[in-house]
Design an enzyme around this catalytic site. Structure first.
Site, PDB file in Angstrom:
ATOM      1  N   SER A   1      53.947 -80.510 -26.795  1.00 55.37           N
ATOM      2  CA  SER A   1      54.968 -79.752 -27.517  1.00 55.37           C
ATOM      3  C   SER A   1      56.193 -79.537 -26.612  1.00 55.37           C
ATOM      4  CB  SER A   1      54.350 -78.444 -28.022  1.00 55.37           C
ATOM      5  OG  SER A   1      55.171 -77.836 -28.972  1.00 55.37           O
TER       6      SER A   1
ATOM      7  N   HIS B   1      48.383 -78.571 -34.405  1.00 58.33           N
ATOM      8  CA  HIS B   1      49.126 -78.442 -33.144  1.00 58.33           C
ATOM      9  C   HIS B   1      48.278 -77.814 -32.036  1.00 58.33           C
ATOM     10  CE1 HIS B   1      53.063 -78.807 -31.262  1.00 58.33           C
ATOM     11  NE2 HIS B   1      53.021 -77.565 -30.816  1.00 58.33           N
TER      12      HIS B   1
ATOM     13  N   ASP C   1      50.221 -80.957 -38.395  1.00 56.37           N
ATOM     14  CA  ASP C   1      50.897 -80.074 -37.440  1.00 56.37           C
ATOM     15  C   ASP C   1      51.988 -79.285 -38.166  1.00 56.37           C
ATOM     16  OD1 ASP C   1      52.673 -79.116 -35.423  1.00 56.37           O
ATOM     17  OD2 ASP C   1      51.928 -80.648 -34.041  1.00 56.37           O
TER      18      ASP C   1
END
Lengths: 283, 283
Positions: free
Chosen positions: B152, B261, B228
Site C-alpha cells: 500500500s 487489503h 480491496d
C-alpha cells in the site's frame, strides 16, 4: 443460542478466515470465535475440524493473526476453530486485582462454581457442548473427525477436554501446555478462584490427574520451547511425561531448543501439528 | 546515529526475529525496526537483504507478526528488514485532525519540506541512507544484494525508492501499492502536507511520474486483490500498468480474485514474493 453472525471475513490461501459472534447461553454473553474454512464448501461429508484453544490474555484473534495456520489448513483441508478464552462484556467480573492470569482472558476452560464467577465463567461447557453445536450447524464440518490442540492455558484445555471426552477427538496435541494446574501457581490461583478449595474437584481440570484417575487418549504430540520463561514454574512437561509413561499413553514430547513461549514458537511448528492432526483425521 | 539496541528477539524457524531501536539523526527520534536473520550467521559474503515497507497505520510490528514471512526467509536465506512508517515520540507532530492517513504511521517515505513536518518527517533519507548503513554495520548482510517490497503506502515507497536509486535493488515488488500518489486522495493529502503545492516536486514521490520522467527498474511484480476496498479510489494499478507499458518495463501484475487489503492477502502471497526476490538476489 442464537445463530452466529459474521464479524469479519477475509480470503486467505484460497479459503476464508471468518470471525463470528453469537450469544452464548452458557456464558450469558456474546462470544466471538474465529473459523478458517478451506475453499470448496466441504467435500462430501465435510471438512475435519481442528480446535485450537488459546492461552492467557488471548482472544480469538491471536492465533488467527499470528500463527500462520491458514496455509496448511487450506492445503490439508481442515476447518480450524479458535474460540475466545473467557466471557467478556458488561457485568462480567474480572480479576479483582486486574491480573492477567484470572478472569478476563483467563477462563481456564472450566465451569466455575464459586461466585461471582459461576454465572459467566462456563468455558468448559461452552467449548465442550455449545460451540460444537454451532459449528456442526453452520459450517461444512464433519464432526465425526475432530482434533484438538492449544497453547499454554489452551494446551491444558485441549488435553483435559480430550481426556474427559473419550473417543471424541481423533488427534490431540499441545504447544507448551500447563501440564498440571494443580501443581503450578497459575493453575492453583485459577482453580481455587473458580472452583474453590475442594482439591478433589480440581482433578477434572488437570491432565495429569485425569490420566492418574484412568482417563486415556490414544497418543499425544507436545512441543515445548527450552527458552520458555514459564517452563519450570508453570508448564512442567516432566509431569505430563511421567503421567503418560505410567499410563502407557504414547507421548511425543519435543523439546525445541531456544524457542520461547510466543507465537514465533507456535508459527514455527504449527505445520508439524496440522500435518499430524490431518494424518489422523483423514486416516 | 547510535548503534541499534535490541528491544526483543525470538527464535523463529531456526533463525531470529529481532526488533531493534536506534537514535535516528534524520528523524531526530528513536526509531524501531524489525529484522529477521536466518540461522548460520551469514554464509561467506552474508545474506541478501529484502526490505519490506509497511502501509498506513503500521509500525515495524504488523508485517513481522502477521505476514508469516519468516518461514520462507529462513528457507531461502534472506535477511528481511521491516522499518516503522514514521517518526514517533514526544514533540513529533501528528495529523492536525488525528486522521490515520497523515503524520504518525503515515510518513509516506518522503522528506518533508513544510513545517512543522520538515524536522522529523525524513523517512526517505532514513530508509534510503541511514537505516541501510545501520544494517550494513550490524548484521550479516550482503548489501550488494538487496531487494525491496512493500504494501500500500509501503508499496509506493518500495517502487519510488527503487526507481530513484537505479542499480541498488536487484528485485522490486509490491503488494497493493499506491500507484500514483499524485492521482489519489491519500497521496494528494500527504504530498501537499509534507511537500507543499509545488506539484513538480511531487514527481520524485510518484512511481508513474518517475517512470514518465525516465527512471527505470529491470522488472516488477505486483499483486493486487480484486476485493480491496481501496482499489479504485486510491491504488489504481492501471496507472502503473500504463506507465510500465509505455516505458517498456516488464510488469507482472496479478489481480488476485476476492482478496482484500489485509495481511490475510499478504500472507497468502508472501511466499511467491520471497521466492521471486530470492531467485534474483541469488542469481
Amino acid at each position: 443460542m442464537t445463530r452466529p453472525q459474521i464479524v469479519s471475513q477475509n480470503k486467505s490461501f484460497g479459503g476464508t478466515q471468518y470471525v463470528y459472534r453469537h450469544r452464548s447461553a452458557e456464558t450469558g454473553t456474546d462470544m466471538r470465535f474465529a473459523v478458517y474454512v478451506p475453499a470448496g464448501g466441504g467435500p462430501g461429508r465435510g471438512f475435519p475440524v481442528l480446535w485450537y484453544l488459546s492461552g492467557l490474555t488471548c482472544t480469538e484473534e491471536n492465533f488467527t493473526v499470528k500463527a500462520g495456520a491458514q496455509r496448511m489448513a487450506s492445503a490439508l483441508g481442515l476447518i480450524v476453530v479458535a474460540p475466545d478464552t473467557s466471557p467478556r462484556g458488561e457485568g462480567v467480573p474480572g480479576d479483582p486485582q486486574n491480573a492477567y492470569d484470572f478472569g478476563l482472558g483467563a477462563g481456564f476452560y472450566v465451569d466455575a462454581v464459586r461466585e461471582p464467577w459461576a454465572k459467566n465463567y462456563r468455558m468448559r461447557s461452552y467449548i465442550e457442548r455449545e460451540l460444537p453445536e454451532a459449528i456442526a450447524l453452520d459450517f461444512p464440518a464433519d464432526m465425526t473427525r475432530q482434533g484438538i490442540t492449544g497453547h499454554s492455558m489452551g494446551g491444558h484445555g485441549a488435553l483435559t477436554i480430550a481426556l474427559r471426552n473419550p473417543g471424541r477427538f481423533k488427534s490431540v496435541s499441545a504447544f507448551a501446555p500447563i501440564s498440571s494446574p494443580i501443581d503450578c501457581p497459575w493453575g492453583q490461583k485459577a482453580l481455587s478462584g473458580y472452583i474453590g478449595e475442594d482439591r478433589q474437584a480440581w482433578r477434572a481440570y488437570d491432565a495429569c490427574a485425569l490420566i492418574e484417575d484412568g482417563a486415556r487418549v490414544a497418543e499425544l504430540l507436545v512441543d515445548q520451547g527450552t527458552a520458555d520463561n514459564f517452563l519450570k514454574e508453570q508448564l512442567k512437561p516432566e509431569l505430563l511425561r511421567e503421567a503418560c509413561a505410567k499410563a502407557g499413553i504414547p507421548l511425543t514430547l519435543r523439546l525445541q531448543e531456544g524457542y520461547d513461549h510466543s507465537y514465533y514458537f507456535i508459527s514455527t511448528f504449527i505445520e508439524d501439528h496440522l500435518r499430524w492432526h490431518a494424518q489422523r483425521l483423514n486416516a
